[in-house]
Design a protein around this motif. Structure first.
Motif, PDB file in Angstrom:
ATOM      1  N   THR A  85       0.792  -1.238   0.000  1.00 34.61           N
ATOM      2  CA  THR A  85       0.000   0.000   0.000  1.00 34.61           C
ATOM      3  C   THR A  85       0.823   1.286   0.000  1.00 34.61           C
ATOM      4  O   THR A  85       0.276   2.359  -0.226  1.00 34.61           O
ATOM      5  N   ASP A  86       2.110   1.201   0.234  1.00 36.69           N
ATOM      6  CA  ASP A  86       2.949   2.397   0.315  1.00 36.69           C
ATOM      7  C   ASP A  86       3.961   2.379  -0.829  1.00 36.69           C
ATOM      8  O   ASP A  86       4.946   1.641  -0.799  1.00 36.69           O
ATOM      9  N   GLU A  87       3.685   3.209  -1.849  1.00 41.81           N
ATOM     10  CA  GLU A  87       4.529   3.219  -3.045  1.00 41.81           C
ATOM     11  C   GLU A  87       5.970   3.631  -2.738  1.00 41.81           C
ATOM     12  O   GLU A  87       6.912   3.102  -3.323  1.00 41.81           O
ATOM     13  N   LYS A  88       6.141   4.541  -1.801  1.00 39.68           N
ATOM     14  CA  LYS A  88       7.489   4.983  -1.436  1.00 39.68           C
ATOM     15  C   LYS A  88       8.293   3.817  -0.844  1.00 39.68           C
ATOM     16  O   LYS A  88       9.452   3.600  -1.189  1.00 39.68           O
ATOM     17  N   ILE A  89       7.661   3.058   0.052  1.00 43.20           N
ATOM     18  CA  ILE A  89       8.317   1.891   0.652  1.00 43.20           C
ATOM     19  C   ILE A  89       8.604   0.840  -0.431  1.00 43.20           C
ATOM     20  O   ILE A  89       9.691   0.266  -0.478  1.00 43.20           O
ATOM     21  N   ALA A  90       7.630   0.601  -1.299  1.00 39.49           N
ATOM     22  CA  ALA A  90       7.810  -0.396  -2.359  1.00 39.49           C
ATOM     23  C   ALA A  90       8.971  -0.021  -3.279  1.00 39.49           C
ATOM     24  O   ALA A  90       9.780  -0.878  -3.655  1.00 39.49           O
ATOM     25  N   ASN A  91       9.066   1.258  -3.637  1.00 38.68           N
ATOM     26  CA  ASN A  91      10.171   1.705  -4.494  1.00 38.68           C
ATOM     27  C   ASN A  91      11.515   1.567  -3.787  1.00 38.68           C
ATOM     28  O   ASN A  91      12.504   1.139  -4.391  1.00 38.68           O
ATOM     29  N   ALA A  92      11.567   1.908  -2.516  1.00 35.73           N
ATOM     30  CA  ALA A  92      12.808   1.790  -1.754  1.00 35.73           C
ATOM     31  C   ALA A  92      13.202   0.321  -1.586  1.00 35.73           C
ATOM     32  O   ALA A  92      14.390  -0.019  -1.609  1.00 35.73           O
ATOM     33  N   TYR A  93      12.210  -0.538  -1.421  1.00 34.96           N
ATOM     34  CA  TYR A  93      12.465  -1.979  -1.284  1.00 34.96           C
ATOM     35  C   TYR A  93      13.025  -2.548  -2.594  1.00 34.96           C
ATOM     36  O   TYR A  93      13.912  -3.399  -2.579  1.00 34.96           O
ATOM     37  N   GLN A  94      12.511  -2.067  -3.709  1.00 37.84           N
ATOM     38  CA  GLN A  94      13.039  -2.466  -5.022  1.00 37.84           C
ATOM     39  C   GLN A  94      14.508  -2.044  -5.125  1.00 37.84           C
ATOM     40  O   GLN A  94      15.351  -2.813  -5.591  1.00 37.84           O
ATOM     41  N   LYS A  95      14.837  -0.836  -4.683  1.00 37.25           N
ATOM     42  CA  LYS A  95      16.222  -0.363  -4.705  1.00 37.25           C
ATOM     43  C   LYS A  95      17.100  -1.199  -3.772  1.00 37.25           C
ATOM     44  O   LYS A  95      18.260  -1.478  -4.090  1.00 37.25           O
ATOM     45  N   ALA A  96      16.550  -1.610  -2.627  1.00 34.71           N
ATOM     46  CA  ALA A  96      17.299  -2.472  -1.699  1.00 34.71           C
ATOM     47  C   ALA A  96      17.616  -3.805  -2.367  1.00 34.71           C
ATOM     48  O   ALA A  96      18.730  -4.327  -2.236  1.00 34.71           O
ATOM     49  N   HIS A  97      16.659  -4.345  -3.077  1.00 33.61           N
ATOM     50  CA  HIS A  97      16.846  -5.594  -3.823  1.00 33.61           C
ATOM     51  C   HIS A  97      18.005  -5.452  -4.814  1.00 33.61           C
ATOM     52  O   HIS A  97      18.901  -6.301  -4.877  1.00 33.61           O
ATOM     53  N   LEU A  98      18.005  -4.367  -5.558  1.00 30.73           N
ATOM     54  CA  LEU A  98      19.062  -4.135  -6.543  1.00 30.73           C
ATOM     55  C   LEU A  98      20.417  -3.911  -5.878  1.00 30.73           C
ATOM     56  O   LEU A  98      21.447  -4.385  -6.371  1.00 30.73           O
ATOM     57  N   ALA A  99      20.414  -3.224  -4.734  1.00 35.10           N
ATOM     58  CA  ALA A  99      21.665  -2.996  -3.998  1.00 35.10           C
ATOM     59  C   ALA A  99      22.233  -4.315  -3.489  1.00 35.10           C
ATOM     60  O   ALA A  99      23.449  -4.541  -3.525  1.00 35.10           O
ATOM     61  N   TYR A 100      21.368  -5.191  -3.017  1.00 37.70           N
ATOM     62  CA  TYR A 100      21.781  -6.506  -2.527  1.00 37.70           C
ATOM     63  C   TYR A 100      22.450  -7.298  -3.646  1.00 37.70           C
ATOM     64  O   TYR A 100      23.532  -7.867  -3.472  1.00 37.70           O
ATOM     65  N   ILE A 101      21.805  -7.323  -4.799  1.00 37.39           N
ATOM     66  CA  ILE A 101      22.355  -8.046  -5.949  1.00 37.39           C
ATOM     67  C   ILE A 101      23.683  -7.426  -6.384  1.00 37.39           C
ATOM     68  O   ILE A 101      24.637  -8.148  -6.698  1.00 37.39           O
ATOM     69  N   ALA A 102      23.759  -6.109  -6.390  1.00 37.62           N
ATOM     70  CA  ALA A 102      25.006  -5.433  -6.773  1.00 37.62           C
ATOM     71  C   ALA A 102      26.141  -5.799  -5.819  1.00 37.62           C
ATOM     72  O   ALA A 102      27.278  -6.036  -6.258  1.00 37.62           O
ATOM     73  N   ASP A 103      25.840  -5.877  -4.524  1.00 37.91           N
ATOM     74  CA  ASP A 103      26.857  -6.288  -3.543  1.00 37.91           C
ATOM     75  C   ASP A 103      27.352  -7.700  -3.851  1.00 37.91           C
ATOM     76  O   ASP A 103      28.549  -7.970  -3.840  1.00 37.91           O
ATOM     77  N   ARG A 104      26.407  -8.607  -4.123  1.00 39.04           N
ATOM     78  CA  ARG A 104      26.789  -9.987  -4.412  1.00 39.04           C
ATOM     79  C   ARG A 104      27.565 -10.075  -5.728  1.00 39.04           C
ATOM     80  O   ARG A 104      28.547 -10.805  -5.836  1.00 39.04           O
ATOM     81  N   ASP A 105      27.145  -9.297  -6.728  1.00 40.53           N
ATOM     82  CA  ASP A 105      27.858  -9.287  -8.006  1.00 40.53           C
ATOM     83  C   ASP A 105      29.299  -8.821  -7.819  1.00 40.53           C
ATOM     84  O   ASP A 105      30.220  -9.372  -8.441  1.00 40.53           O
ATOM     85  N   GLN A 106      29.501  -7.828  -6.961  1.00 38.74           N
ATOM     86  CA  GLN A 106      30.860  -7.359  -6.665  1.00 38.74           C
ATOM     87  C   GLN A 106      31.686  -8.474  -6.035  1.00 38.74           C
ATOM     88  O   GLN A 106      32.862  -8.650  -6.360  1.00 38.74           O
TER      89      GLN A 106
END
Length: 170
Positions: A85-106
């Motif tokens: 229900t909270d678009e701001k939280i959902a967008n930030a969570y999507q960014k967290a997902h991408l940050a997590y993957i970027a860390d693992r890719d590194q």
């Protein structure tokens, strides 16, 4: 948060925390205020060849116990509703997902690994579900405040705090 090298003492402590030998620790991603490991940064492929998507693995016994209680309380359903229900939280969570993957890719690149089996997969249900608070809080502790909004909220609601040592006194 900066990763720190895992010493022999750190690996021994993590093994004690887990009740089994620690495997494939790349670094310590977060520490208790007393200095003991709280979150380990794990290789994306274990020594036996198994793909391991959980880059940030929470090991601290008091933290894991408190988070298990939080999960049992039904708090994950509240967070899932917030995510829906909270678009701001959902967008930030999507960014967290991408940050997590970027860390693992590194880490994959640093270790000279290729782990295509887990490409695009993060942890804890990211980016659309709230599945494991242990993983989400592990990420929040490793990345620092403001990176993983669901992990941050769960950490705030948890009876354990990284600001106060709850390690056993050996």
């Amino acid at each position: 948060m900066p990763l720190t090298e895992a010493t022999e003492a750190d690996v021994a402590e993590v093994s004690r925390q887990l009740g089994r030998p620690a495997r494939d620790i790349v670094a310590i991603a977060a520490r208790c205020v007393c200095g003991r490991p709280t979150v380990v940064h794990t290789a994306p492929r274990l020594g036996d060849g198994t793909p391991f998507p959980t880059t940030y693995y929470l090991t601290h016994k008091a933290a894991t116990a408190a988070i298990s209680g939080l999960e049992a309380s039904g708090f994950m359903a509240e967070l899932q509703e917030l995510l829906a229900t909270d678009e701001k939280i959902a967008n930030a969570y999507q960014k967290a997902h991408l940050a997590y993957i970027a860390d693992r890719d590194q880490t994959e690149a640093k270790l000279g690994l290729s782990v295509p089996e887990i490409a695009g997969i993060s942890a804890g249900g990211m980016p659309t579900r709230v599945k494991c608070l242990h993983a989400l809080i592990g990420h929040a502790l490793a990345a620092g405040p403001g990176v993983n909004p669901i992990g941050d909220l769960a950490l705030e609601a948890c009876s354990w705090s990284p600001a106060k040592c709850a390690c056993p006194s050996d």
